[in-house]
Design a protein around this motif. Sequence first.
Motif, PDB file in Angstrom:
ATOM      1  N   ALA A   4      -4.469  -8.360  -8.459  1.00 24.38           N
ATOM      2  CA  ALA A   4      -5.905  -8.731  -9.275  1.00 24.38           C
ATOM      3  C   ALA A   4      -5.917  -7.342 -10.238  1.00 24.38           C
ATOM      4  N   TYR A   5      -5.473  -6.315  -9.543  1.00 28.23           N
ATOM      5  CA  TYR A   5      -5.768  -5.131 -10.805  1.00 28.23           C
ATOM      6  C   TYR A   5      -4.690  -5.092 -11.805  1.00 28.23           C
ATOM      7  N   ALA A   6      -3.497  -5.781 -11.797  1.00 29.26           N
ATOM      8  CA  ALA A   6      -2.626  -5.589 -12.567  1.00 29.26           C
ATOM      9  C   ALA A   6      -2.890  -6.909 -13.713  1.00 29.26           C
ATOM     10  N   LYS A   7      -3.493  -7.859 -13.254  1.00 22.84           N
ATOM     11  CA  LYS A   7      -4.015  -8.818 -14.036  1.00 22.84           C
ATOM     12  C   LYS A   7      -5.049  -8.637 -14.966  1.00 22.84           C
ATOM     13  N   GLU A   8      -6.144  -7.897 -14.493  1.00 22.82           N
ATOM     14  CA  GLU A   8      -7.133  -7.439 -15.190  1.00 22.82           C
ATOM     15  C   GLU A   8      -6.911  -6.102 -16.133  1.00 22.82           C
ATOM     16  N   ALA A   9      -5.688  -5.368 -15.820  1.00 15.56           N
ATOM     17  CA  ALA A   9      -5.354  -4.188 -16.534  1.00 15.56           C
ATOM     18  C   ALA A   9      -4.578  -4.876 -17.690  1.00 15.56           C
ATOM     19  N   MET A  10      -3.665  -5.667 -17.548  1.00 12.55           N
ATOM     20  CA  MET A  10      -3.098  -6.387 -18.778  1.00 12.55           C
ATOM     21  C   MET A  10      -3.852  -6.994 -19.769  1.00 12.55           C
ATOM     22  N   GLU A  11      -5.055  -7.711 -19.411  1.00 17.29           N
ATOM     23  CA  GLU A  11      -5.905  -8.262 -20.025  1.00 17.29           C
ATOM     24  C   GLU A  11      -6.628  -7.390 -20.961  1.00 17.29           C
ATOM     25  N   VAL A  21      -1.766  -7.288 -23.319  1.00 20.94           N
ATOM     26  CA  VAL A  21      -0.468  -7.698 -23.174  1.00 20.94           C
ATOM     27  C   VAL A  21      -0.319  -9.019 -22.159  1.00 20.94           C
ATOM     28  N   ASN A  22       0.927  -9.541 -22.223  1.00 21.66           N
ATOM     29  CA  ASN A  22       1.054 -10.465 -21.362  1.00 21.66           C
ATOM     30  C   ASN A  22       2.478 -10.458 -20.961  1.00 21.66           C
ATOM     31  N   ILE A  41       7.565  -2.848 -13.598  1.00 29.42           N
ATOM     32  CA  ILE A  41       6.639  -2.200 -13.387  1.00 29.42           C
ATOM     33  C   ILE A  41       6.132  -2.526 -11.979  1.00 29.42           C
ATOM     34  N   ILE A  42       6.362  -1.519 -11.045  1.00 30.72           N
ATOM     35  CA  ILE A  42       5.923  -1.975  -9.697  1.00 30.72           C
ATOM     36  C   ILE A  42       4.411  -1.401  -9.479  1.00 30.72           C
ATOM     37  N   VAL A  43       3.659  -2.486  -9.045  1.00 28.82           N
ATOM     38  CA  VAL A  43       2.197  -2.042  -8.597  1.00 28.82           C
ATOM     39  C   VAL A  43       1.892  -2.210  -7.049  1.00 28.82           C
ATOM     40  N   GLU A  44       1.626  -1.245  -6.247  1.00 24.59           N
ATOM     41  CA  GLU A  44       1.455  -1.423  -4.964  1.00 24.59           C
ATOM     42  C   GLU A  44       0.816  -0.168  -4.410  1.00 24.59           C
ATOM     43  N   GLU A  45      -0.061  -0.398  -3.245  1.00 29.49           N
ATOM     44  CA  GLU A  45      -0.541   0.432  -2.371  1.00 29.49           C
ATOM     45  C   GLU A  45       0.117   0.466  -1.009  1.00 29.49           C
ATOM     46  N   VAL A  46       0.221   1.872  -0.511  1.00 33.33           N
ATOM     47  CA  VAL A  46      -0.016   3.028  -0.618  1.00 33.33           C
ATOM     48  C   VAL A  46       1.197   3.754  -0.837  1.00 33.33           C
ATOM     49  N   ASP A  47       2.239   3.347  -0.307  1.00 32.92           N
ATOM     50  CA  ASP A  47       3.521   4.050  -0.484  1.00 32.92           C
ATOM     51  C   ASP A  47       4.550   3.429  -1.160  1.00 32.92           C
ATOM     52  N   PRO A  48       5.486   3.923  -1.751  1.00 40.24           N
ATOM     53  CA  PRO A  48       6.493   3.100  -2.741  1.00 40.24           C
ATOM     54  C   PRO A  48       7.446   2.291  -1.935  1.00 40.24           C
ATOM     55  N   PHE A  49       6.836   1.264  -1.156  1.00 43.93           N
ATOM     56  CA  PHE A  49       7.605   0.516  -0.030  1.00 43.93           C
ATOM     57  C   PHE A  49       8.616  -0.476  -0.733  1.00 43.93           C
ATOM     58  N   ILE A  50       8.005  -1.396  -1.919  1.00 40.44           N
ATOM     59  CA  ILE A  50       8.661  -2.210  -2.469  1.00 40.44           C
ATOM     60  C   ILE A  50       9.325  -1.616  -3.467  1.00 40.44           C
ATOM     61  N   GLU A  51       9.096  -0.575  -4.253  1.00 43.08           N
ATOM     62  CA  GLU A  51       9.820   0.066  -5.381  1.00 43.08           C
ATOM     63  C   GLU A  51      11.052   0.794  -4.681  1.00 43.08           C
ATOM     64  N   LEU A  52      11.041   1.152  -3.404  1.00 43.24           N
ATOM     65  CA  LEU A  52      12.401   1.875  -3.067  1.00 43.24           C
ATOM     66  C   LEU A  52      13.284   0.887  -2.441  1.00 43.24           C
ATOM     67  N   SER A 107      -0.877   9.317  -3.896  1.00 36.33           N
ATOM     68  CA  SER A 107      -1.983   8.928  -3.101  1.00 36.33           C
ATOM     69  C   SER A 107      -3.303   8.307  -3.295  1.00 36.33           C
ATOM     70  N   TYR A 108      -3.996   7.721  -2.597  1.00 34.33           N
ATOM     71  CA  TYR A 108      -5.359   7.326  -2.744  1.00 34.33           C
ATOM     72  C   TYR A 108      -5.082   5.873  -3.295  1.00 34.33           C
ATOM     73  N   GLU A 109      -6.327   5.029  -3.221  1.00 33.47           N
ATOM     74  CA  GLU A 109      -6.435   3.587  -3.507  1.00 33.47           C
ATOM     75  C   GLU A 109      -6.244   3.460  -4.926  1.00 33.47           C
ATOM     76  N   TYR A 110      -5.762   2.369  -5.334  1.00 31.49           N
ATOM     77  CA  TYR A 110      -5.616   1.949  -6.879  1.00 31.49           C
ATOM     78  C   TYR A 110      -7.357   1.212  -7.196  1.00 31.49           C
ATOM     79  N   ASN A 111      -7.297   1.098  -8.423  1.00 29.95           N
ATOM     80  CA  ASN A 111      -8.265   0.409  -9.196  1.00 29.95           C
ATOM     81  C   ASN A 111      -7.894  -0.006 -10.471  1.00 29.95           C
ATOM     82  N   VAL A 112      -8.572  -0.793 -11.276  1.00 28.87           N
ATOM     83  CA  VAL A 112      -7.971  -1.317 -12.526  1.00 28.87           C
ATOM     84  C   VAL A 112      -7.679  -0.267 -13.259  1.00 28.87           C
ATOM     85  N   ALA A 113      -8.428   0.932 -13.525  1.00 27.54           N
ATOM     86  CA  ALA A 113      -8.288   2.140 -14.534  1.00 27.54           C
ATOM     87  C   ALA A 113      -6.725   2.703 -14.102  1.00 27.54           C
TER      88      ALA A 113
END
Length: 621
Positions: A257-264, A268-269, A297-308, A330-336
Amino acid sequence: MLKDVLKESGRVFLLGNEAIARGALEAGIDVFAAYPGTPSSEIGDTLSKACEMLKGKLDFVMEYSANEKVAVEVAMAASLAGKRSMAAMKHVGVNVAADTLFSFAYIGARGGFVLVTADDPSMHSSQNEQDNRWYGKTANLPVIEPSSVQEAKDFARFCFELSERFNIPVILRTYTRLSHASSVVELSPLPEKSFEKVEWKKNPQRDVILPAHARRLKIELLDKMEKIRKYFSRWDGNWIEDGEGNIGVIACGLSYAYAKEAMERLGVNLPVLKLSSMYPVPDELIEEFASQLDGVIIVEEVDPFIELHVRAILPGLKVYGKTNGFFPMSYEYNVAVVEKGIAKALGIKPSMDYDAILERGRELASLAPPRPPVFCPGCPHAATFYAIRKVVNAAGNAALPGDIGCYTLGINRPFEGVDTCVCMGASVGIACGLSYVIKDPIIATIGDSTFFHAGLPALVNAVHNGRKFVLVVLDNSTTGMTGHQPHPGVSSAGCGIEGKAVSIEDVARGMGVEFVEVVNSYNIGKLVETLEKALKHDGVAVVVSRQKCAILRRRELKAKGKKVRPFTVTDDCNLCMKCVTEFACPALYVINGKPVIDAALCIACGVCSRICPEKAIKPAK
């Protein structure tokens, strides 16, 4: 609201945790067990009320367990008997339950079993910021992660089906921003069913985890996980969205949800792979997505689990993630946060100067007076810590191990009554360890719910090993910090039923503690006297400081139509200010150099009147 959770169908406005509860109801849950912990508490609270309301229509069992390990064992037992079951807890609760969970993975589920872990990025109400997707990897269990309140409901239901399809426990990971988000949810019908007990079917070759059995079951578990990995690569909870460019986005759970709003916002699409299955990672789907791209671009909270994992299976692919500084570790994500990371990866500017906005916000926040968390007016814990501070000052020094709960606020001035706080029940174990190595007296504090949760083994250990310290059990007759849920020390239980209240003092005496005293928390003089006597006892001394939670006390008075007669500061006040500087009740404040009591906040506990050296605080006329 409960009436919305229990509607037959339609679209309703639900909290994320309410949506998870609704999903369990739609799945026809048979047994639910939980230990309350923010941000998971509303799941249990909702199902406790629903259990009572749905009797005779959708019958199921609900209990507030003594701790998270017990909750998993209760729900696991139901699964082994063929019933659908769920256990819910906050992320650190899974640490408590892990011993059972790891072996349960080998045994496997029969009736669907779902473990809800509510993670807490940014540690809004937790002592650490762990990412419980790692439990899926280390225990070899599938992990599902919703991206919306609607998916929270749908995936809760789906997890039961997945569990039964592969005969395996399933982890449903949520987090604070999703658990406490609200959204419109499309409901599916609730089943009608009675709760019937079944005959126990023995299967010791699977259910008794001897080494010989475990070696065989480990291979079976790995085979299950490989089948689930392939299933996740074609599961419709994961999907690919077409876009433009040679860089794509892999978005996990709520980060989608954050990534979709950020791209908007960026205009960019990009191509997007929306991942809801965190483990086992759907390799084929990721490889398919990345096959036409130069980077992801990998967007995930909290650790780089999928990234690794992506870096391991696609070493030649350019990855923009946490490990190379495109997103914070560290810390949670938001759109910004997500927009800034995507913009950095694309080499473009964010849609606005978020750093300047945050700096301006900090400047404005600095203009407001600080508002640290404090004890409620009339909180019995404040009275207890006042007494502890009096005793410590008289003794010259003392070690003060503390524990998890409202009473951790005893760290604040003027009480300064908490020296350590690690995890549930650790105050007793740390007191035991300190008694070996320090010369100062030790006064440990623990709450009533925490005492039953994790304090008992450490207390047995201390008694057995002949340790010397004082343990103060702050008994306010509820699990206060998480929303006033019951615990074994009170008579109420889940689902509106009455349970047997287990006496803290009887438990302590049964464990061999020779010094056990119960004192009203508001009786400061008696409490100080008892603590001084306890310090002289040659062994473990348990002092139960008992008084009902001030919030519950006020609610009960209101329900009975009784009005509180507040206290007031009389003209006998000599302005010593001890009521403010040594006790610090939020109902007490200073106007023109004189202490004043806010009648709207005062609950008439009378503690301030007892500590006033001039007896200048009395009930208002």
